[in-house]
Design a protein around this motif. Structure first.
Motif, short mmCIF file in Angstrom:
data_model
loop_
_atom_site.label_atom_id
_atom_site.label_comp_id
_atom_site.label_asym_id
_atom_site.label_seq_id
_atom_site.Cartn_x
_atom_site.Cartn_y
_atom_site.Cartn_z
N LYS A 268 3.97 39.15 -20.09
CA LYS A 268 3.09 38.62 -19.04
C LYS A 268 3.91 38.36 -17.78
CE LYS A 268 -0.11 36.51 -22.31
NZ LYS A 268 -0.66 35.27 -22.88
N ARG A 279 1.32 48.36 -14.14
CA ARG A 279 0.00 47.76 -14.00
C ARG A 279 -0.89 48.77 -13.29
NH1 ARG A 279 0.11 41.78 -12.18
NH2 ARG A 279 0.71 41.65 -14.38
N ASN A 281 -5.15 50.13 -12.37
CA ASN A 281 -6.57 49.76 -12.29
C ASN A 281 -7.39 50.69 -13.18
OD1 ASN A 281 -6.86 52.17 -10.92
ND2 ASN A 281 -6.94 51.20 -8.89
N ILE A 348 -6.44 43.19 -18.69
CA ILE A 348 -6.63 41.84 -18.12
C ILE A 348 -7.98 41.90 -17.42
CG2 ILE A 348 -5.59 40.01 -16.72
CD1 ILE A 348 -3.80 41.01 -19.00
N ASP A 350 -10.44 39.87 -16.43
CA ASP A 350 -10.89 39.08 -15.27
C ASP A 350 -10.23 39.55 -13.97
OD1 ASP A 350 -8.44 38.28 -16.20
OD2 ASP A 350 -8.71 36.16 -15.65
N GLN A 351 -9.07 40.23 -14.07
CA GLN A 351 -8.38 40.75 -12.90
C GLN A 351 -8.67 42.23 -12.66
OE1 GLN A 351 -6.59 38.75 -10.87
NE2 GLN A 351 -7.07 37.00 -12.21
N LYS A 352 -9.37 42.86 -13.62
CA LYS A 352 -9.74 44.28 -13.55
C LYS A 352 -8.53 45.21 -13.44
CE LYS A 352 -14.37 43.59 -11.73
NZ LYS A 352 -15.37 43.94 -10.69
N TYR A 353 -7.49 44.89 -14.19
CA TYR A 353 -6.37 45.83 -14.30
C TYR A 353 -5.86 45.81 -15.74
CZ TYR A 353 -3.33 41.68 -13.70
OH TYR A 353 -2.70 40.46 -13.82
N ASN A 355 -2.22 46.24 -18.18
CA ASN A 355 -0.75 46.30 -18.24
C ASN A 355 -0.31 47.27 -19.33
OD1 ASN A 355 -0.37 44.51 -16.18
ND2 ASN A 355 0.10 42.74 -17.49
#
Length: 595
Positions: A268, A279, A281, A348, A350-353, A355
């Motif tokens: 993280k 990272r 999208n 992730i 809620d962040q729309k990406y 890892n």
């Protein structure tokens, strides 16, 4: 009147004489011992084979020593047989131990019948068979001890998915007792998320599309906890090529998985991660790459902007899948440059990406491949003698029922030869496939003719069953070669085994001659031949002509390695399907001269 009676008796005796001679000849030339004795043990008759077996010159010699009673190793055993004769008037199929004149112990198969005061019967020497049975029992005991004491979980699994054999380590890993586990199938304790992949692999195995598979999977233990295992499953075939059962080997890798999970959690904070982190999208566009990723790109000769060109399509596809299913996908692999990376995709949401966490597993994969290759090569070397022993043992059992002594003796010799071969293989397998590859060859001058004759002897029954002719043509000037005899034995075993396997009628010829600066060994068969497209891959590791063909696809690969270690060369020639195959090996003559 007396004269006429006397003439009549003489005439009858002369008339019966030829018949008596024939009967006497048959009895004295049979392989079975034939005897008659009185109820008290006085020997009345013994044929020549039985006297030879017991090492006596005459029945008088036996009677002087005490009669039939002295022949029994355990006199009480004779008393029990006499008692049984008095009750039933016959004894069939008893195995009795006799002692010869010189004290040699002889195991026999005894059949007797009593009429009045006369006992008659037959005796068959089964000493060799008993010795082979003892050797097999000892071999089985060694296998069982190895099986039980292994540091990994080992099991045999039936085609119905149930366990046949399970060692204690397997039970310890999954937390069940042996009795509890044999009542279940592997599906019963497999994690629900892993069942579908396991089931697909299982179906491919039993349909012979693959002969093994390897993966990480999860078991649900008896107490409900989860254990991760490194699983390898292989199919075991009988002599006809049908699958008998599966061998499963498991190693507990829960600790390793926990460490990987901790690394994933630590990821993280991608900037500090020593492994590559990307990272992206939902479209697969790269939003961030940590310093470890840039360092990797530079190491393999790419610039930062080139990362879009080296990201494989399979990673992009898995990114889309992870977003779509909203789940983490682990244990994926990809190749970057000359390195193998394991990677995990974690959305992730809620962040729309997403890892991507990577880890260099190149060295680990090399070790896994080495272990798997060693397992395959050992399996390949042991399969042939085991199949020959099983086939001969089945035929031997039928021959004993039919009292076919010729076939019994032949099959016992085959079993004995292949037990010896199996023992040699077990003793030399590590030296051959590990130590010698590092330390070099142990070259001596030896007779290649004797080696080929030994291989022929080990395979004589399958040649007889398939009605194949086997010809040997060895020139005197090429009979003795300078090479490593253990390696050359493996080489010729592989080539000749293949010739026998793929030839259903006709002949197999092995010839050895001088060809310029080489000793030329040629194995020619009239078998199914090789098509041009198959010929291109014939020396490729694990390549097989068809998935259903027994074996691991290692034979010719190993053969090529052995020849090249001897600075020689190997060639395979075939005019096509149905037109036979010729395998030719060239070994340098100068090596023999220098020795």
């Amino acid at each position: 009147m007396k004269k006429k009676v006397k003439e009549l008796i003489v005439d009858k005796a002369e008339h019966k004489q030829p018949e008596e001679i024939i009967v006497s000849s048959i009895i004295d030339n049979t392989l079975v011992g034939v005897f008659k004795s009185s109820k008290r043990g006085k020997v009345l008759f013994m044929n020549k084979p039985l006297l030879k077996m017991l090492e006596y010159k005459s029945i008088e010699e036996i009677n002087k020593r005490g009669g039939a009673r002295i022949l029994y190793k355990n006199p009480k055993e004779r008393d029990e047989i006499v008692s049984l004769l008095n009750k039933k008037h016959y004894v069939e199929g008893n195995e009795v131990e006799f002692v010869s004149k010189t004290g040699k112990e002889i195991f026999t198969y005894l059949c007797m019948r009593i009429e009045g005061d006369v006992v008659s019967g037959t005796i068959v020497d089964i000493t060799d068979r008993r010795q082979i049975e003892e050797a097999l029992k000892e071999s089985e005991e060694r296998f069982r001890n190895t099986f039980e004491q292994a540091v990994v979980g080992m099991s045999h699994v039936g085609l119905d998915g149930k366990w046949i054999f399970i060692n204690q380590k397997y039970c310890d890993i999954v937390g069940y007792t042996h009795d509890e586990l044999v009542k279940k199938t592997f599906k019963d304790i497999t994690h629900p998320d892993d069942i579908n992949i396991d089931y697909e692999n299982f179906k491919r195995l039993i349909s012979k599309k693959i002969d093994h598979y390897k993966r990480d999977k999860r078991y649900i233990c008896k107490d409900g906890s989860i254990v991760w295992v490194d699983l390898t499953v292989s199919a075991i075939h009988d002599s006809s090529g049908s699958i008998k059962y599966l061998v499963a080997v498991i190693e507990d890798i829960t600790s390793r998985k926990q460490i990987e999970d901790e690394i994933s959690k630590a990821s993280k904070f991608p900037f500090e991660n020593p492994n590559p982190v990307l990272r992206m999208n939902e479209k697969g566009e790269i939003l961030y790459k940590n310093p470890a990723t840039l360092k990797l790109l530079k190491k393999i000769g790419f610039s930062e902007k080139d990362i879009f060109n080296i990201l494989p399509n399979n990673i992009i596809n898995m990114v889309n899948k992870a977003f779509k299913n909203k789940t983490t996908i682990s244990d994926l692999e990809t190749v970057v440059g000359n390195k193998i990376y394991s990677y995990t995709l974690k959305p992730i949401l809620d962040q729309k990406y997403i890892n991507l966490y990577g880890a260099d597993i190149t060295e680990r994969k090399k070790i896994e491949i080495m272990k798997e290759n060693a397992f395959r090569e050992v399996s390949h070397e042991l399969k042939t003698p085991i199949a020959m022993i099983k086939m001969a043992q089945d035929i031997n059992q039928q021959a004993i029922k039919n009292n076919d002594m010729n076939k019994i003796m032949k099959t016992q010799e085959i079993i004995s030869n292949n037990l010896k071969r199996l023992s040699e293989d077990v003793n030399n397998i590590l030296a051959t496939f590990v130590l010698k590859r590092k330390k070099g060859l142990n070259k001596i001058i030896f007779s290649v003719k004797k080696l080929i004759e030994e291989i022929l002897k080990n395979n004589q029954y399958i040649l007889y069953e398939k009605k194949l002719r086997f010809k040997i043509d060895i020139k005197k000037e090429a009979e003795n070669i300078f090479a490593d005899p253990l390696e050359i034995k493996i080489l010729l075993n592989n080539i000749i085994d293949n010739a026998i396997k793929f030839t259903e009628k006709g002949f197999i010829t092995v010839s050895v001659s001088l060809a310029g600066e080489f000793i030329k060994i040629e194995v020619k068969d009239t078998g199914c031949g090789i098509s041009p497209e198959i010929k291109e891959n014939i020396f490729t590791r694990y390549f097989k002509r068809h998935p259903a063909v027994p074996g691991t696809g290692l034979g010719l690969t190993i053969s090529k390695e052995i020849v090249e270690m001897h600075n020689g060369k190997i060639e395979v020639f075939s005019k096509g399907i149905g037109k036979g195959t010729i395998v030719t090996v060239y070994l340098p003559v100068k090596d023999r001269k220098e020795s």
